[in-house]
Design a protein around this motif. Sequence first.
Motif, PDB file in Angstrom:
ATOM      1  N   UNK A  27     -13.205   9.630  13.529  1.00 47.73           N
ATOM      2  CA  UNK A  27     -12.918   8.391  12.812  1.00 47.73           C
ATOM      3  C   UNK A  27     -13.617   7.220  13.484  1.00 47.73           C
ATOM      4  N   UNK A  28     -13.523   7.142  14.803  1.00 42.32           N
ATOM      5  CA  UNK A  28     -14.136   6.028  15.520  1.00 42.32           C
ATOM      6  C   UNK A  28     -15.654   6.034  15.353  1.00 42.32           C
ATOM      7  N   UNK A  29     -16.257   7.195  15.347  1.00 44.68           N
ATOM      8  CA  UNK A  29     -17.715   7.285  15.187  1.00 44.68           C
ATOM      9  C   UNK A  29     -18.147   6.747  13.834  1.00 44.68           C
ATOM     10  N   UNK A  30     -17.347   6.991  12.786  1.00 42.40           N
ATOM     11  CA  UNK A  30     -17.708   6.494  11.451  1.00 42.40           C
ATOM     12  C   UNK A  30     -17.478   4.990  11.317  1.00 42.40           C
ATOM     13  N   UNK A  31     -16.572   4.446  12.106  1.00 44.45           N
ATOM     14  CA  UNK A  31     -16.285   3.009  12.021  1.00 44.45           C
ATOM     15  C   UNK A  31     -17.299   2.166  12.770  1.00 44.45           C
ATOM     16  N   UNK A  32     -17.770   2.655  13.906  1.00 40.23           N
ATOM     17  CA  UNK A  32     -18.590   1.826  14.773  1.00 40.23           C
ATOM     18  C   UNK A  32     -19.965   1.597  14.165  1.00 40.23           C
ATOM     19  N   UNK A  33     -20.385   0.331  14.199  1.00 38.42           N
ATOM     20  CA  UNK A  33     -21.721  -0.025  13.715  1.00 38.42           C
ATOM     21  C   UNK A  33     -22.743   0.249  14.810  1.00 38.42           C
ATOM     22  N   UNK A  34     -24.007   0.499  14.434  1.00 39.33           N
ATOM     23  CA  UNK A  34     -25.046   0.682  15.459  1.00 39.33           C
ATOM     24  C   UNK A  34     -25.142  -0.545  16.353  1.00 39.33           C
ATOM     25  N   UNK A  35     -25.304  -0.322  17.652  1.00 39.27           N
ATOM     26  CA  UNK A  35     -25.401  -1.423  18.604  1.00 39.27           C
ATOM     27  C   UNK A  35     -26.741  -2.143  18.453  1.00 39.27           C
ATOM     28  N   UNK A  36     -26.698  -3.468  18.432  1.00 39.85           N
ATOM     29  CA  UNK A  36     -27.929  -4.250  18.261  1.00 39.85           C
ATOM     30  C   UNK A  36     -28.245  -5.078  19.490  1.00 39.85           C
ATOM     31  N   UNK A  37     -27.597  -4.790  20.600  1.00 39.95           N
ATOM     32  CA  UNK A  37     -27.856  -5.555  21.820  1.00 39.95           C
ATOM     33  C   UNK A  37     -27.113  -6.881  21.789  1.00 39.95           C
ATOM     34  N   UNK A  38     -27.738  -7.934  22.310  1.00 41.45           N
ATOM     35  CA  UNK A  38     -27.098  -9.238  22.364  1.00 41.45           C
ATOM     36  C   UNK A  38     -26.551  -9.518  23.750  1.00 41.45           C
ATOM     37  N   UNK A  39     -26.178 -10.773  23.956  1.00 43.84           N
ATOM     38  CA  UNK A  39     -25.683 -11.189  25.266  1.00 43.84           C
ATOM     39  C   UNK A  39     -24.326 -10.546  25.546  1.00 43.84           C
ATOM     40  N   UNK A  40     -24.093 -10.164  26.789  1.00 44.65           N
ATOM     41  CA  UNK A  40     -22.783  -9.591  27.127  1.00 44.65           C
ATOM     42  C   UNK A  40     -21.690 -10.653  27.025  1.00 44.65           C
ATOM     43  N   UNK A  41     -20.473 -10.199  26.807  1.00 45.77           N
ATOM     44  CA  UNK A  41     -19.340 -11.114  26.693  1.00 45.77           C
ATOM     45  C   UNK A  41     -19.134 -11.847  28.015  1.00 45.77           C
TER      46      UNK A  41
END
Length: 895
Positions: A464-478
């Motif tokens: 379920x989690x694999x289907x929910x997660x969007x591909x990572x696009x990088x960006x600044x860390x939190x």
Amino acid sequence: MDMRYVEFIQADPFFYDRLRTDRTHPATTDYRIAQNVDWAGWEQNTRDGWHGVFPRDLELPEQGWKVHVSATLENAQCVLDLVSGHCGRQRVPFKYRATRTDLLRINLKYADRGTSGKFVTVYPATEQACAEVLNDLDALVGGMDGPYVLSDLRWNQGPVYLRYGGFRALDVRDEHDQLVPAIRRPDGELVPDRRTPSFAPPAWVPLPAFVTTARERLNADDSEAFGYRVREALHFSNGGGVYLAERLRDAATVVLKEARPHAGLSPDGRDAVERLQCEREQLERLRGVPSIVGVLGGFEHSGHHFLVLEHVGGRSLNREIAARHPMVRAGASTHDRDEYRAWALGVLEQIEAGIRAVHEHGQVHGDLHPGNVLVTPDGTVRFVDLELSYAQDAPAPSAGGAPGFTPPDGRTGVAADLYSLACLKIALFIPLTPLLALDHRTARRLIDEAVRRFGLDIGFGAEVLARLEAPRTGGAPAGERTQQAEELARTWPVDTADGVQQLRTAIVRGLHESLDLSRADRVFPGDVRQFTHDALSIAHGACGVLPALHEPGESSHRADAVLDWVSAALHRAPRTQPGLLDGITGIARTFSRFGRVDEAARLTAEIERLPFEQLPGDLYGGLVGIGLDRLDEDPDGAAITEIRRVLRDRTGELGRHIRSVKGVTRAARDRGGLLRGATGAALFWLRCYETYHQAEDLDRARRALAVDLSACTERPDGSLQLDEDRRSLPYLGSGSIGVALVAMRLLEHLDDEDLRRAVRRVIRVTRAGYTAQSGLLNGRAGFVLFLTAVQRSPFADAVSRADLIRHTRDLGLYALVHGTGLHFPGEQILRASTDWASGSAGVLTALDAYAHVVHGTAPAPTPPIPGLFPGTGTVRPPEGALDLRSHQPEPTPST
């Protein structure tokens, strides 16, 4: 779901907000009245989405026949040019929807059907003038496109309509003790001005000849045989209805789905007819797929379009979940959990196979959620409502699907269906999926909770989690503070006083970050009621959030700025509600608490001049709340004496909201419980007894509480809940918990075993593991606050103490990270809210009460309803801190 909230999720992805005018965007620009008219002698103002244009020297009557003109998004400016030009030349007052956004808003699919379509309202001063206006406007715009105004009588072919109603703002108490718009009968009495979705003039209004003629003409136009006999209305929206019907030619049972032209718009502007035609095309393409409901044809009647569908017995998956889910019942066993898990996994297997078949036919479902899945009596799953379906090689409709099941990252096609399927897999076990769009980090928490509570395979959660997660696009860390907030939301450390303080700090930081003093309509984001009248109030506005902003030792500059904003808004507001939780009574208490004595005194003087006889009697916005305030502040004053007299004279009205249906006693919808029912009156009379020591006041309190107790029903799990039409409510504001709180207070002065038994059965409500919302008045925070009161009463025991800890821990399921702070979802959990009644400020009240009772912190919070919580008589004082290690959460529901 309350579909009124759907309108307010279009403008902002995190908070409820109203679509606003943006003059840089052509889609939301202002409409303009005719430029070839001299408007120098006219008064103009904009209020509540209407722009009024009135001759300064013209005095309108209180009421009469008025004219509405509807329009589409495409022709609205043209219609306004013609209508306003005519009204300007003839000096006829009118008002119109100020912007394209306002017009879109009233015609959305789930907008109020009673106001839908009303673009321009014209106020002819006499019946003769009305007849002339109708004919003149018909000559100018007759036959142009526009939604049907359901509350009105159509003039010829439209878009001109008429109805009888009020011209001026008059209010009256209706049969449910609510203030509603009013008109005056011939005998001078004010009565409700009903705005029903059908033409229904008051029986005592004589119909002019032009009205009678128009109705006869309309009936003649609609005389064509319908061909179906409607047995039951299954659903209504502004776009049309869904009906169970009998086909007259062969007595077959079918379902009719109706679409109104130019109405029921989706956010992309498509009307109900366009979506219905799309749905028919998709159903034809999927004909023969076993999981898809069959299409039998379509037709048009009286301008409305209908789709004829196969009738499938059964009920929606939503209703099946509500009926079967063990977490909604107290005392659910491990066997109950295992039985539900087997049923849910079997349903999911069928749904997954059905979606796979849709994809194999080259289609996308487009709107998969529990409301669009039927479960037949034999357990078979069928899909209904495919108006957002589309071919895999076609562009996806820009209109989104159901909140909580639509990917927030914009993915489309098969990937979007698989996202919806993953959400549905969570929702069958933990029905909180709207949180996923507000904070993607909630997904893992909900999945872990489902796996833990129901003993699901670990692989289930990973898939379920694999289907929910969007591909990572990088960006600044939190940033560091955001990471701290994420860690707090994940761990939710309520087991120590220091942990609760860390949570408090993060929630207050979220309140600070959401503060926006630049807006004129609201300063803190909260419930949608802010956009009608509650933007300043304690319940949903600034005055409910203020106490959380200003902690001891902290600089008060933010609080002062908010108080300045409230003060300025009071001067701008044309009408402010009078009540404790919705208006100036609560605002005055807030000013007084923050040292603004002069402003508090000015508002108090305004309160004491109110026409008490004309006000409703409830606690939320009426006399009971005002009376509780006056008892607290000036028990010897003239105002409380008059309020006592009025409420005493209304004693016989306390049961007006109670109905007996086939021998079952129920409260009218939204009219029972603490805030709007007789329970508030019981608290008022109890406080009177504690103030004046008159025995008859205690008796009045007992009898008032008995009214709402009569509408409480014992559920199969042994809990006691307030019974309304089609639902049972346990909540603090509207349900049995609020009733029990006042009963506990009453028992400080009475010896009544029946009342004690009722309180114990209400406490059993809190044994259930699931609440849909986190808020104080209608959610889990209210459970927490109630259970803290139980701990300070003779009803305290180890079970209720453990339930207090469990519910406080489970508040963490709803925690949302936004910016560097923590937030909570508001009513309907479609967007976040900071307000006291439904959002973060209310959760803070519950956490503070929990910390006081469990960890011994001081002082206890003081909720803004005077006298509600134990504090006199035979109450048990707060106990010391508990050893929380003995109350660790169990891996399965309590037995």
